[in-house]
Scaffold this active site. Structure first.
Site, PDB file in Angstrom:
ATOM      1  N   LYS A 206      -7.530   0.088   5.113  1.00 39.66           N
ATOM      2  CA  LYS A 206      -8.654  -0.256   4.230  1.00 39.66           C
ATOM      3  C   LYS A 206      -9.162   0.938   3.437  1.00 39.66           C
ATOM      4  CE  LYS A 206      -7.581  -3.969   6.036  1.00 39.66           C
ATOM      5  NZ  LYS A 206      -6.469  -4.685   5.308  1.00 39.66           N
TER       6      LYS A 206
ATOM      7  N   ASP B 123      -7.711  -8.381   0.650  1.00 39.45           N
ATOM      8  CA  ASP B 123      -8.035  -9.027   1.918  1.00 39.45           C
ATOM      9  C   ASP B 123      -9.076  -8.185   2.662  1.00 39.45           C
ATOM     10  OD1 ASP B 123      -6.286  -9.873   5.000  1.00 39.45           O
ATOM     11  OD2 ASP B 123      -7.925 -10.901   3.968  1.00 39.45           O
TER      12      ASP B 123
HETATM   13  N1  LIG Z   1      -0.477   3.605   2.345  1.00 45.70           N
HETATM   14  C1  LIG Z   1       0.360   2.690   2.862  1.00 45.70           C
HETATM   15  N2  LIG Z   1       1.570   2.484   2.309  1.00 45.70           N
HETATM   16  C2  LIG Z   1       2.401   1.547   2.837  1.00 45.70           C
HETATM   17  N3  LIG Z   1       2.102   0.781   3.918  1.00 45.70           N
HETATM   18  C3  LIG Z   1       0.906   0.975   4.489  1.00 45.70           C
HETATM   19  C4  LIG Z   1      -0.020   1.923   3.996  1.00 45.70           C
HETATM   20  N4  LIG Z   1      -1.134   1.866   4.761  1.00 45.70           N
HETATM   21  C5  LIG Z   1      -0.914   0.935   5.705  1.00 45.70           C
HETATM   22  N5  LIG Z   1       0.311   0.388   5.547  1.00 45.70           N
HETATM   23  C6  LIG Z   1       0.886  -0.707   6.343  1.00 45.70           C
HETATM   24  O1  LIG Z   1       0.085  -1.844   6.054  1.00 45.70           O
HETATM   25  C7  LIG Z   1      -0.283  -2.504   7.268  1.00 45.70           C
HETATM   26  C8  LIG Z   1      -1.712  -2.194   7.564  1.00 45.70           C
HETATM   27  C9  LIG Z   1      -2.632  -3.146   7.549  1.00 45.70           C
HETATM   28  C10 LIG Z   1      -4.067  -2.821   7.865  1.00 45.70           C
HETATM   29  N6  LIG Z   1      -4.769  -4.059   8.112  1.00 45.70           N
HETATM   30  C11 LIG Z   1      -5.800  -4.076   8.941  1.00 45.70           C
HETATM   31  O2  LIG Z   1      -6.218  -3.048   9.488  1.00 45.70           O
HETATM   32  C12 LIG Z   1      -6.405  -5.379   9.238  1.00 45.70           C
HETATM   33  C13 LIG Z   1      -7.266  -5.455  10.350  1.00 45.70           C
HETATM   34  C14 LIG Z   1      -7.848  -6.676  10.675  1.00 45.70           C
HETATM   35  N7  LIG Z   1      -8.725  -6.729  11.809  1.00 45.70           N
HETATM   36  O3  LIG Z   1      -8.927  -5.677  12.466  1.00 45.70           O
HETATM   37  O4  LIG Z   1      -9.287  -7.792  12.087  1.00 45.70           O
HETATM   38  C15 LIG Z   1      -7.596  -7.828   9.925  1.00 45.70           C
HETATM   39  C16 LIG Z   1      -6.747  -7.742   8.825  1.00 45.70           C
HETATM   40  O5  LIG Z   1      -6.470  -8.834   8.040  1.00 45.70           O
HETATM   41  C17 LIG Z   1      -6.155  -6.528   8.473  1.00 45.70           C
HETATM   42  O6  LIG Z   1      -5.355  -6.500   7.351  1.00 45.70           O
HETATM   43  C18 LIG Z   1       0.640  -1.924   8.329  1.00 45.70           C
HETATM   44  O7  LIG Z   1       1.861  -2.645   8.333  1.00 45.70           O
HETATM   45  C19 LIG Z   1       0.817  -0.495   7.835  1.00 45.70           C
HETATM   46  O8  LIG Z   1       2.001   0.109   8.329  1.00 45.70           O
HETATM   47 MG   LIG Z   2      -5.618  -8.265   6.171  1.00 46.30          MG
END
Ligand SMILES: Nc1ncnc2c1ncn2[C@@H]1O[C@H](/C=C/CNC(=O)c2cc([N+](=O)[O-])cc(O)c2O)[C@@H](O)[C@H]1O
Ligand SMILES: [Mg+2]
Length: 214
Positions: free
Chosen positions: A144, A169
């Site tokens: 985020k 999202d």
């Molecule tokens: N700079 C970047 N470049 C490429 N890939 C990257 C990146 N930063 C993160 N990612 C990837 O994106 C995903 C992260 C999602 C974070 N969502 C969340 O943290 C999340 C948490 C909750 N929740 O805690 O309830 C609910 C949700 O819908 C959420 O999306 C993971 O697969 C991570 O490896």
């Molecule tokens: Mg999400």
């Protein structure tokens, strides 16, 4: 070694989905997350809002930030015309490997390019490496604290055009206060909030749709 949750999610898709049927892949993941193990996919409720935004826009060039297991990748790609392209960025190799298989099971690999790497490294290379001028639609669902810097990076790289739609999202839970403040107060965006619930729960969450005004 114990399996990971994404591996168990993929096993559930293999067991219950029909190869080449995106809806069965979506349903298998939603069932797994509701009845077996919660996972951070956008889910069915917010997913329906995502579907309506994509269907209304009918985008040719789509960017997704944060593939995870490929759930939203499949939701978006299944609605795109065959000539359209979805580039999805994922820097965790294990998640990327799972997502590739989920996307293949849905039979959508012809429309999807999964790039293993960080958004901050690949956004500046979209033009020269993928021949992308501008994106029609961007879905933000990665860490985020990257929403705002990556949005400014896309602006600086000239990847947004008048009318490009950003859909973010989790603007309530976990929340992206700096991003929200920016798109809601910037004269370069027209922004609106779609109230919903955190995937597979009763907690409030929602999506922010922001149209770039150029
Ligand atoms: N700079 C970047 N470049 C490429 N890939 C990257 C990146 N930063 C993160 N990612 C990837 O994106 C995903 C992260 C999602 C974070 N969502 C969340 O943290 C999340 C948490 C909750 N929740 O805690 O309830 C609910 C949700 O819908 C959420 O999306 C993971 O697969 C991570 O490896
Ligand atoms: Mg999400």
């Amino acid at each position: 070694t114990r399996s990971t949750r994404p591996q168990r999610l993929l096993n559930a898709v293999r067991k219950h989905a029909t190869r080449g049927d995106p809806q069965s892949v979506i349903s298998a993941i939603d069932h797994f997350c509701r009845h077996s193990e919660w996972a951070m996919n956008i889910g069915d409720e917010k997913g329906s809002i995502l579907d309506s935004v994509v269907s209304e826009l009918n985008p040719e060039k789509v960017l997704e930030l944060g593939t995870y297991c490929g759930y939203s990748t499949v939701r978006i790609a299944r609605l795109l015309p065959p000539g359209a392209r979805l580039i999805t960025l994922e820097f965790n190799a294990d998640y990327a490997a799972i997502a590739r298989q989920v996307i293949a099971l849905a039979g959508l690999e012809d429309r999807v390019q999964l790039v293993e790497g960080a958004s901050e490294d690949w956004i500046p290379r979209m033009k020269e490496h993928f021949g992308i001028e501008t994106f029609d639609f961007v879905f933000l669902d990665h860490w985020k604290d990257r929403y705002l810097p990556d949005t400014k990076l896309m602006e600086d790289c000239g990847l947004l055009r008048k009318g490009t739609v950003l859909l973010a999202d989790n603007v309530i839970c976990p929340g992206v206060p700096d991003y929200l403040q920016y798109v809601r107060n910037s004269l370069s965006y027209k922004s609106c909030y779609f109230k919903s619930h955190l995937e597979y729960t009763k907690a409030e969450d929602g999506l922010e749709k922001s149209v770039f005004l150029g």
